[in-house]
Design a protein around this motif. Structure first.
Motif, mmCIF file in Angstrom:
data_model
loop_
_atom_site.group_PDB
_atom_site.id
_atom_site.type_symbol
_atom_site.label_atom_id
_atom_site.label_comp_id
_atom_site.label_asym_id
_atom_site.label_seq_id
_atom_site.Cartn_x
_atom_site.Cartn_y
_atom_site.Cartn_z
ATOM 1 N N ALA A 59 -12.852 20.001 -8.588
ATOM 2 C CA ALA A 59 -13.155 21.375 -8.178
ATOM 3 C C ALA A 59 -13.769 22.182 -9.320
ATOM 4 O O ALA A 59 -14.179 23.330 -9.110
ATOM 5 C CB ALA A 59 -11.887 22.070 -7.681
ATOM 6 N N GLY A 60 -13.846 21.592 -10.507
ATOM 7 C CA GLY A 60 -14.393 22.319 -11.652
ATOM 8 C C GLY A 60 -13.529 23.491 -12.075
ATOM 9 O O GLY A 60 -14.038 24.502 -12.565
ATOM 10 N N VAL A 61 -12.218 23.344 -11.893
ATOM 11 C CA VAL A 61 -11.276 24.433 -12.188
ATOM 12 C C VAL A 61 -10.201 23.895 -13.122
ATOM 13 O O VAL A 61 -9.686 22.790 -12.904
ATOM 14 C CB VAL A 61 -10.618 24.949 -10.890
ATOM 15 N N LYS A 62 -9.849 24.662 -14.154
ATOM 16 C CA LYS A 62 -8.795 24.241 -15.070
ATOM 17 C C LYS A 62 -7.577 25.142 -14.911
ATOM 18 O O LYS A 62 -7.708 26.366 -14.884
ATOM 19 C CB LYS A 62 -9.289 24.276 -16.524
ATOM 20 N N PRO A 63 -6.379 24.562 -14.818
ATOM 21 C CA PRO A 63 -5.174 25.377 -14.687
ATOM 22 C C PRO A 63 -4.672 25.878 -16.036
ATOM 23 O O PRO A 63 -5.123 25.427 -17.092
ATOM 24 C CB PRO A 63 -4.174 24.398 -14.076
ATOM 25 N N ASP A 64 -3.704 26.777 -15.966
ATOM 26 C CA ASP A 64 -2.989 27.208 -17.172
ATOM 27 C C ASP A 64 -1.803 26.281 -17.441
ATOM 28 O O ASP A 64 -1.395 26.110 -18.588
ATOM 29 C CB ASP A 64 -2.494 28.644 -17.007
ATOM 30 N N ILE A 65 -1.257 25.725 -16.372
ATOM 31 C CA ILE A 65 -0.121 24.801 -16.462
ATOM 32 C C ILE A 65 -0.383 23.638 -15.503
ATOM 33 O O ILE A 65 -0.849 23.835 -14.379
ATOM 34 C CB ILE A 65 1.205 25.505 -16.101
ATOM 35 N N LEU A 66 -0.072 22.426 -15.944
ATOM 36 C CA LEU A 66 -0.296 21.224 -15.150
ATOM 37 C C LEU A 66 0.965 20.360 -15.190
ATOM 38 O O LEU A 66 1.567 20.187 -16.252
ATOM 39 C CB LEU A 66 -1.466 20.425 -15.743
ATOM 40 N N THR A 67 1.362 19.826 -14.025
ATOM 41 C CA THR A 67 2.518 18.939 -14.000
ATOM 42 C C THR A 67 2.111 17.548 -13.528
ATOM 43 O O THR A 67 1.264 17.382 -12.659
ATOM 44 C CB THR A 67 3.633 19.476 -13.093
ATOM 45 N N LEU A 68 2.751 16.542 -14.131
ATOM 46 C CA LEU A 68 2.469 15.130 -13.858
ATOM 47 C C LEU A 68 3.781 14.361 -13.778
ATOM 48 O O LEU A 68 4.791 14.774 -14.349
ATOM 49 C CB LEU A 68 1.606 14.529 -14.972
ATOM 50 N N ALA A 69 3.764 13.227 -13.103
ATOM 51 C CA ALA A 69 4.899 12.295 -13.089
ATOM 52 C C ALA A 69 4.433 11.023 -12.393
ATOM 53 O O ALA A 69 3.377 10.490 -12.736
ATOM 54 C CB ALA A 69 6.123 12.910 -12.412
ATOM 55 N N LYS A 70 5.180 10.550 -11.405
ATOM 56 C CA LYS A 70 4.852 9.385 -10.588
ATOM 57 C C LYS A 70 4.025 8.331 -11.329
ATOM 58 O O LYS A 70 4.545 7.537 -12.070
ATOM 59 C CB LYS A 70 4.184 9.832 -9.292
ATOM 60 N N GLY A 71 2.696 8.330 -11.155
ATOM 61 C CA GLY A 71 1.849 7.282 -11.710
ATOM 62 C C GLY A 71 1.724 7.276 -13.214
ATOM 63 O O GLY A 71 1.203 6.318 -13.784
ATOM 64 N N LEU A 72 2.204 8.315 -13.888
ATOM 65 C CA LEU A 72 2.046 8.399 -15.337
ATOM 66 C C LEU A 72 2.744 7.239 -16.044
ATOM 67 O O LEU A 72 2.211 6.685 -17.014
ATOM 68 C CB LEU A 72 2.589 9.738 -15.849
ATOM 69 N N GLY A 73 3.915 6.850 -15.584
ATOM 70 C CA GLY A 73 4.665 5.790 -16.244
ATOM 71 C C GLY A 73 4.492 4.426 -15.619
ATOM 72 O O GLY A 73 5.070 3.449 -16.098
ATOM 73 N N PHE A 82 0.832 -1.204 0.000
ATOM 74 C CA PHE A 82 0.000 0.000 0.000
ATOM 75 C C PHE A 82 0.868 1.256 0.000
ATOM 76 O O PHE A 82 0.500 2.291 0.539
ATOM 77 C CB PHE A 82 -0.967 -0.016 1.188
ATOM 78 N N ILE A 83 2.039 1.125 -0.638
ATOM 79 C CA ILE A 83 2.916 2.264 -0.906
ATOM 80 C C ILE A 83 2.988 2.528 -2.407
ATOM 81 O O ILE A 83 3.014 3.663 -2.852
ATOM 82 C CB ILE A 83 4.330 2.034 -0.341
ATOM 83 N N SER A 84 3.021 1.437 -3.189
ATOM 84 C CA SER A 84 3.048 1.531 -4.663
ATOM 85 C C SER A 84 4.183 2.404 -5.175
ATOM 86 O O SER A 84 4.000 3.215 -6.086
ATOM 87 C CB SER A 84 1.711 2.075 -5.188
ATOM 88 N N GLY A 85 5.371 2.234 -4.585
ATOM 89 C CA GLY A 85 6.495 3.028 -5.056
ATOM 90 C C GLY A 85 6.304 4.505 -4.826
ATOM 91 O O GLY A 85 6.846 5.334 -5.553
ATOM 92 N N ILE A 86 5.541 4.867 -3.807
ATOM 93 C CA ILE A 86 5.098 6.240 -3.497
ATOM 94 C C ILE A 86 4.238 6.770 -4.640
ATOM 95 O O ILE A 86 4.599 7.716 -5.344
ATOM 96 C CB ILE A 86 6.266 7.194 -3.166
ATOM 97 N N ALA A 87 3.113 6.121 -4.846
ATOM 98 C CA ALA A 87 2.095 6.520 -5.830
ATOM 99 C C ALA A 87 2.576 6.383 -7.271
ATOM 100 O O ALA A 87 2.071 7.064 -8.158
ATOM 101 C CB ALA A 87 1.612 7.945 -5.571
ATOM 102 N N VAL A 88 3.515 5.487 -7.510
ATOM 103 C CA VAL A 88 4.075 5.300 -8.851
ATOM 104 C C VAL A 88 3.491 4.079 -9.558
ATOM 105 O O VAL A 88 3.153 4.130 -10.746
ATOM 106 C CB VAL A 88 5.613 5.190 -8.777
ATOM 107 N N ASP A 89 3.361 2.969 -8.844
ATOM 108 C CA ASP A 89 2.955 1.706 -9.468
ATOM 109 C C ASP A 89 1.443 1.671 -9.682
ATOM 110 O O ASP A 89 0.699 0.935 -9.022
ATOM 111 C CB ASP A 89 3.412 0.532 -8.612
ATOM 112 N N THR A 90 0.998 2.461 -10.620
ATOM 113 C CA THR A 90 -0.421 2.650 -10.903
ATOM 114 C C THR A 90 -1.149 1.333 -11.131
ATOM 115 O O THR A 90 -2.263 1.128 -10.643
ATOM 116 C CB THR A 90 -0.585 3.539 -12.153
#
Length: 386
Positions: A230-244, A34-42
């Motif tokens: 929240a029904g809110v869209k950003p101008d910039i969004l960053t992703l990592a961890k679970g993406l791969g 229940f760590i999943s590589g710190i939210a990585v192993d999606t």
């Protein structure tokens, strides 16, 4: 002799293989992960579709550099932009790099407008990475000790305090950088009304809104991106961890107008978005859809939340249970480390979010039975500790 630098306080455990939501150590002891590589192993460990996709890609091409067009990189960018409503993507290798790219893009955007705006406002208790710029953007002093002089141009205010945010906005303000749910800082949720107010402030003052979804993105909170709730869209969004799903990749997405400030030579990444990492990310996105994992996250998240609240009713050492989807924290009246050790001895891997918060991050395809098993183990640990 250990030739590694002593940069991690490691658990006394050597993991050698995994399957689904379980891992095994070098003595063949099995643990529920229940760590999943710190939210990585999606998708958990050794998902058959991931194994097949990576094997096929490794037999075709691992890397060719961004001097050339990469079809899977273009496909991944188009998919993420369609899912997020943003216009263009930049790929790198980690969340810190994605946030670095976001900070650079925000400053370049105002430079191109002939504006002196450069300051980034972020939240106390936030975590944005360990590069010098992202370290400075982080709202936790403990991670900054010994690394001065830190770069200028960063201000911190408390999360969910719109008045505090208003009070620091001035003519030098360029962007507001927030996690919709602070993972490392204690599993602290940004209220929907607060995020809506932040979006309004950005629009009124001409600031860019940047969401760090390195930990919350790619389904972790029950929607593809946490900002959707929240029904809110950003101008910039960053992703990592679970993406791969275990393969290193980071992404920074922006609206077309903002993304236009990056041109050849303004930013780059040698390994960013190579064929292997993009194959991994595309596979994660495909499996999330094919296996209806967003629905599973919501169901298993509610099961875990209610189960922890039932444990809380029996053991008041748990002060509060909070989170979204499968990013859940249990704030304790005692330090979390002894309970984490007891859980590990009982075959359950969990981690902390600060000194007194238990954090649970199972794979998005965790089963109902596995969540029940984790809850039974935690209840047993609580009983023994009491």
């Amino acid at each position: 002799m250990n030739a590694l630098m002593n940069t991690y306080a490691r658990f006394p455990l050597t993991l050698v293989r995994g399957q689904g939501s379980r891992v095994w150590d070098d003595a063949e002891n099995c643990y529920l992960d229940f760590i999943s590589g710190i939210a990585v192993d999606t998708l958990g460990h050794a998902h058959p579709k991931m194994t097949q996709a990576l094997s096929a890609q490794a037999a075709t091409m691992l890397h060719c550099s961004n001097l050339f067009h990469i079809p899977k990189q273009q496909q991944l960018a188009a998919t993420l932009c369609a899912d997020s409503g943003l216009g263009a993507a930049f790929f790198c290798n980690s969340g810190a790099e994605a946030n670095e790219a976001a900070i650079k893009l925000a400053r370049k955007y105002f430079y191109d407008q002939g504006s002196s705006r450069r300051t980034v406002i972020s939240a106390t208790r936030s975590f944005h990475g360990r590069l010098l710029s992202t370290l400075t953007a982080t709202g936790q002093d403990k991670v900054k000790v010994g690394f001065d002089p830190l770069p200028p141009g960063f201000i911190h205010v408390p999360l969910n305090d719109l008045d505090a945010l208003k009070s620091v906005i001035n003519q030098q303000s360029a962007a507001i950088l927030l996690e919709p749910l602070q993972g490392e800082g204690g599993v602290n949720i940004a209220d929907a009304a607060y995020l809506q107010g932040v979006r309004k402030l950005c629009d009124e003052h001409g600031l860019l809104l940047m969401f760090d979804e390195v930990q919350t993105g790619i389904g972790r909170c029950g929607t593809m991106f946490a900002f959707e709730q929240a029904g809110v869209k950003p101008d910039i969004l960053t992703l990592a961890k679970g993406l791969g799903g275990g393969v290193p990749i980071g992404a920074m997405l922006a609206t077309d107008a903002v993304a236009a400030s990056f041109g050849p030579g303004t930013h780059g990444s040698t390994f960013g978005g190579n064929p292997l990492s993009c194959t991994a990310a595309l596979t994660v996105l495909e499996v999330i859809e094919e296996e209806s994992l967003l629905a599973n996250v919501k169901a298993r998240g509610e099961q875990l939340m209610q189960g922890l609240k039932a444990i809380q009713a029996r053991f008041p050492v748990i002060k509060e249970v909070r989170g979204q989807g499968l990013l859940i924290g249990a704030e304790l009246s005692v330090e979390a480390a002894p309970l984490i050790a007891q859980a590990r001895e009982a075959g359950l891997l969990v981690l902390s979010a600060g000194p007194n918060v238990l954090r649970l991050l199972p794979p998005l395809n965790v089963s109902e039975a596995e969540v029940d098993e984790a809850l039974v183990t935690l209840a047993t640990v609580m009983e023994r500790t009491q």
